[in-house]
Design a protein around this motif. Structure first.
Motif, PDB file in Angstrom:
ATOM      1  N   ARG A 139       1.396  -1.296  -0.163  1.00 39.15           N
ATOM      2  CA  ARG A 139      -0.483   0.164   0.474  1.00 39.15           C
ATOM      3  C   ARG A 139       1.167   1.342   0.116  1.00 39.15           C
ATOM      4  NH1 ARG A 139      -2.928  -2.873   3.991  1.00 39.15           N
ATOM      5  NH2 ARG A 139      -1.703  -0.854   5.670  1.00 39.15           N
ATOM      6  N   LEU A 140       2.353   1.394   0.586  1.00 45.86           N
ATOM      7  CA  LEU A 140       2.708   1.989   0.729  1.00 45.86           C
ATOM      8  C   LEU A 140       4.039   2.099   0.270  1.00 45.86           C
ATOM      9  CD1 LEU A 140       2.693   2.911   4.750  1.00 45.86           C
ATOM     10  CD2 LEU A 140       1.521   3.824   2.935  1.00 45.86           C
ATOM     11  N   ASN A 141       4.729   3.482  -0.276  1.00 45.53           N
ATOM     12  CA  ASN A 141       5.877   3.332  -0.644  1.00 45.53           C
ATOM     13  C   ASN A 141       7.059   2.786   0.550  1.00 45.53           C
ATOM     14  OD1 ASN A 141       4.984   4.691  -3.755  1.00 45.53           O
ATOM     15  ND2 ASN A 141       5.399   6.446  -2.034  1.00 45.53           N
ATOM     16  N   PRO A 142       8.340   2.325  -1.158  1.00 45.98           N
ATOM     17  CA  PRO A 142       8.976   1.747   0.645  1.00 45.98           C
ATOM     18  C   PRO A 142       9.796   2.786   1.759  1.00 45.98           C
ATOM     19  CG  PRO A 142       9.426   0.906  -1.856  1.00 45.98           C
ATOM     20  CD  PRO A 142       9.034   2.178  -1.968  1.00 45.98           C
ATOM     21  N   SER A 143       9.380   3.937   0.907  1.00 46.29           N
ATOM     22  CA  SER A 143      10.519   5.444   1.292  1.00 46.29           C
ATOM     23  C   SER A 143       9.257   6.005   1.951  1.00 46.29           C
ATOM     24  CB  SER A 143      10.403   6.636   0.655  1.00 46.29           C
ATOM     25  OG  SER A 143       9.970   6.952  -0.808  1.00 46.29           O
ATOM     26  N   HIS A 144       8.029   5.211   2.018  1.00 48.91           N
ATOM     27  CA  HIS A 144       7.205   6.330   3.157  1.00 48.91           C
ATOM     28  C   HIS A 144       7.361   5.487   5.122  1.00 48.91           C
ATOM     29  CE1 HIS A 144       3.368   6.913   6.077  1.00 48.91           C
ATOM     30  NE2 HIS A 144       2.967   7.315   4.155  1.00 48.91           N
ATOM     31  N   PRO A 145       7.249   6.850   5.737  1.00 49.53           N
ATOM     32  CA  PRO A 145       7.891   6.756   6.588  1.00 49.53           C
ATOM     33  C   PRO A 145       7.540   6.257   7.850  1.00 49.53           C
ATOM     34  CG  PRO A 145       7.213   9.232   6.764  1.00 49.53           C
ATOM     35  CD  PRO A 145       7.168   8.667   5.477  1.00 49.53           C
ATOM     36  N   LYS A 146       6.252   5.578   7.997  1.00 54.90           N
ATOM     37  CA  LYS A 146       5.317   4.513   8.455  1.00 54.90           C
ATOM     38  C   LYS A 146       5.724   2.742   7.992  1.00 54.90           C
ATOM     39  CE  LYS A 146       0.785   2.903   9.983  1.00 54.90           C
ATOM     40  NZ  LYS A 146      -0.869   2.811   9.330  1.00 54.90           N
ATOM     41  N   TYR A 147       6.185   3.113   6.992  1.00 53.06           N
ATOM     42  CA  TYR A 147       6.294   1.369   6.534  1.00 53.06           C
ATOM     43  C   TYR A 147       7.910   1.390   6.714  1.00 53.06           C
ATOM     44  CZ  TYR A 147       8.825  -2.082   3.124  1.00 53.06           C
ATOM     45  OH  TYR A 147       9.345  -2.882   2.749  1.00 53.06           O
TER      46      TYR A 147
END
Length: 538
Positions: free
Chosen positions: A322-330
């Motif tokens: 659902r998210l980008n690999p650079s997303h902080p949550k991820y």
């Protein structure tokens, strides 16, 4: 030179017979005159009559009893008491007061009344003489003085004719009276026995003793009851029955408390020492000790961590979709997965299982220590209670000692009052008994022989006295003959001339012949020739 003493010293029976023969008429005359005078005196003497009475001193109150007011020892010498009693009876019966009362009872005239013809004639002749005037003497009138003199003469006559004796080895008293009238002698003995019987009762009685001891007994009874009441009130106030029993009880209680104190102190020391030893042993032991250890047991924590790591990896993949690999949550989730993986890798696949529990020996020691602490607390409380009881008992003993002094004093007073009452009661009973005996005229004297009436005279022995008077006349006649005709002097000795010169005068002896005429007028029966021819005295 011949002296009168030398003449009488050489008197021989022959000289005596010769002198009596030479003076025989004068000797007989002298004997006759003396005999006549004795006969006249015997005729003037009244006849003597006697009367006797006898008393028996029984063993009675006069011998073994005392006056109620007197005190004595526990023993009495019975033999000496009876002898003294009999001697006292004799002395009192022979006393002047008995004679006075007998004379007063019979009358002085009966004792002084003349009873012979000669004495009556002399009294009748005296009546013709002029009577002298009675003069007073001190406070007494003349008539009273004359009566007193007559009374004294009668008393003196009765006392002189009265004899009181005690036969040997007996308790009898014999009274004997000799008078010139048998009836008067009997009356005198009767009155003496009767009067002394009353005096004996009076002598052993104490006037007023009954009333005195009744009063003393009542007073001592009240004093004894008051002392008993004071003693009772003191015991109620002190709350004791007897000081001795109370003292024994307190002493036993104090002794038990002291023994219990010593035993409790020793027990407390023992329990304290035991407690300290248990604490020291408890401190040397571990509190927790392993009781069970199991090897190859699965690590449930690691397994849980792996499941949590697996869940995180699943969530990471879903988040990456659902998210980008650079997303902080991820990125944060990715760091969490990495750290969890590191932890899971550090966990072992299996580990040993150890079960620990409290040390039972330490628990036992701790329980013993706690028990000892309870025992120590109980012993300390017991010591405090014993000390309090001991102090209370000692205070009670000190109070009892103080009360015992007062109680002993009250007991002593009560005992003395009771003893005095008992003594007064005994004396009262004795006084009552003695008063009853006195009232009934009872005593320890018995008249075993009443006054006797002896009509046969006891004296004087006129024939014997007349014979004695005749012999006395002959003796006097012989004496006067010897005095009137002394013996001839002794002749000179024809033996040794020197002895004659020493004892006699050198002058030739003279021979003197007495031709004296007798006083009665008769001729001398001895002539000078007969004297010269008579043999010389040796």
């Amino acid at each position: 030179m011949t002296t009168p003493a030398d003449k009488w010293a050489d008197l021989t029976p022959a000289d005596l017979v010769r002198t009596v023969r030479s003076r025989l008429p004068s000797v007989l005359l002298t004997a006759f005159v003396v005999t006549c005078l004795v006969a006249l005196a015997l005729l003037a003497m009244p006849n003597r009559y006697s009367s006797e009475g006898m008393l028996f001193v029984r063993l009675g109150r006069g011998s073994v009893s005392l006056d109620p007011t007197s005190t004595t020892t526990a023993t009495v010498s019975l033999q000496e008491s009876r002898r003294a009693e009999v001697a006292s009876v004799r002395e009192m019966l022979d006393s002047r007061i008995i004679a006075e009362r007998v004379v007063d009872a019979i009358g002085p005239d009966e004792f002084l009344k003349p009873r012979t013809r000669i004495s009556k004639s002399i009294k009748n002749l005296l009546t013709f003489l002029p009577s002298r005037e009675l003069s007073s003497y001190g406070e007494m009138s003349g008539e009273a003085y004359e009566k007193a003199i007559e009374r004294e003469e009668a008393i003196a006559k009765l006392q002189s004719q009265t004899s009181v004796s005690i036969p040997d080895n007996s308790y009898n008293v014999v009274i004997r009276v000799e008078l010139d009238d048998p009836f008067l002698a009997r009356d005198a003995v009767e009155h003496a026995l009767d009067i002394y019987h009353q005096d004996h009762i009076q002598a052993h009685s104490v006037s007023g003793s009954l009333d005195f001891f009744e009063q003393q007994c009542a007073e001592s009874l009240q004093a004894s009851l008051a002392a008993q009441r004071n003693l009772r009130d003191a015991k109620n106030r002190m709350q004791i029955l007897s000081s001795d029993s109370q003292e024994r009880t307190l002493q036993e209680r104090i002794a038990k408390l002291e023994l219990a104190y010593d035993e409790t102190t020793a027990e407390l020391s023992r329990v304290t020492a035991e407690k300290n030893g248990l604490i020291a042993q408890r401190d040397l032991l571990e509190e927790w000790i392993p009781t069970e250890k199991t090897s190859g047991v699965a690590n449930q924590a690691g397994d849980g961590m792996r499941e949590a790591l697996y869940d995180l990896e699943i969530q990471e993949r879903e988040a990456l979709s659902r998210l980008n690999p650079s997303h902080p949550k991820y990125k944060a989730m990715q760091k969490q997965v990495v750290k969890s993986a590191e932890i899971v890798q550090g966990q072992k696949e299996d580990r040993p299982l150890t079960v620990e529990s409290l040390n039972p020996i330490r628990l036992t020691l701790a329980s013993s220590v706690m028990s000892n602490e309870g025992v120590i607390a109980g012993l300390k409380a017991k010591l405090v209670s014993i000390e309090n009881n001991l102090e209370t008992s000692q205070e009670a003993l000190a109070k009892l000692n103080n009360d015992a002094v007062e109680l002993s004093e009250l007991t002593w007073i009560a005992n003395i009052a009771e003893a005095n009452h008992l003594k007064h009661s005994t004396s009262l009973e004795e006084a009552r008994m003695l008063a009853a005996l006195d009232q009934n005229g009872m005593s320890d004297l018995s008249v075993v022989q009443p006054a006797s009436l002896m009509l046969k005279k006891t004296g004087p022995q006129r024939s014997m006295l007349l014979l004695i008077g005749g012999v006395l006349g002959l003796c006097l006649g012989t004496l006067q003959a010897l005095i009137r005709t002394p013996p001839a002097p002794p002749a000179p000795s024809l033996g040794n001339p020197k002895q004659d010169n020493q004892h006699h005068d050198p002058s030739p002896p003279e021979t003197t012949v007495s031709a004296e005429t007798p006083l009665d007028g008769e001729e001398n029966a001895t002539t000078p020739d007969e004297l010269a021819a008579s043999p010389l005295p040796r």
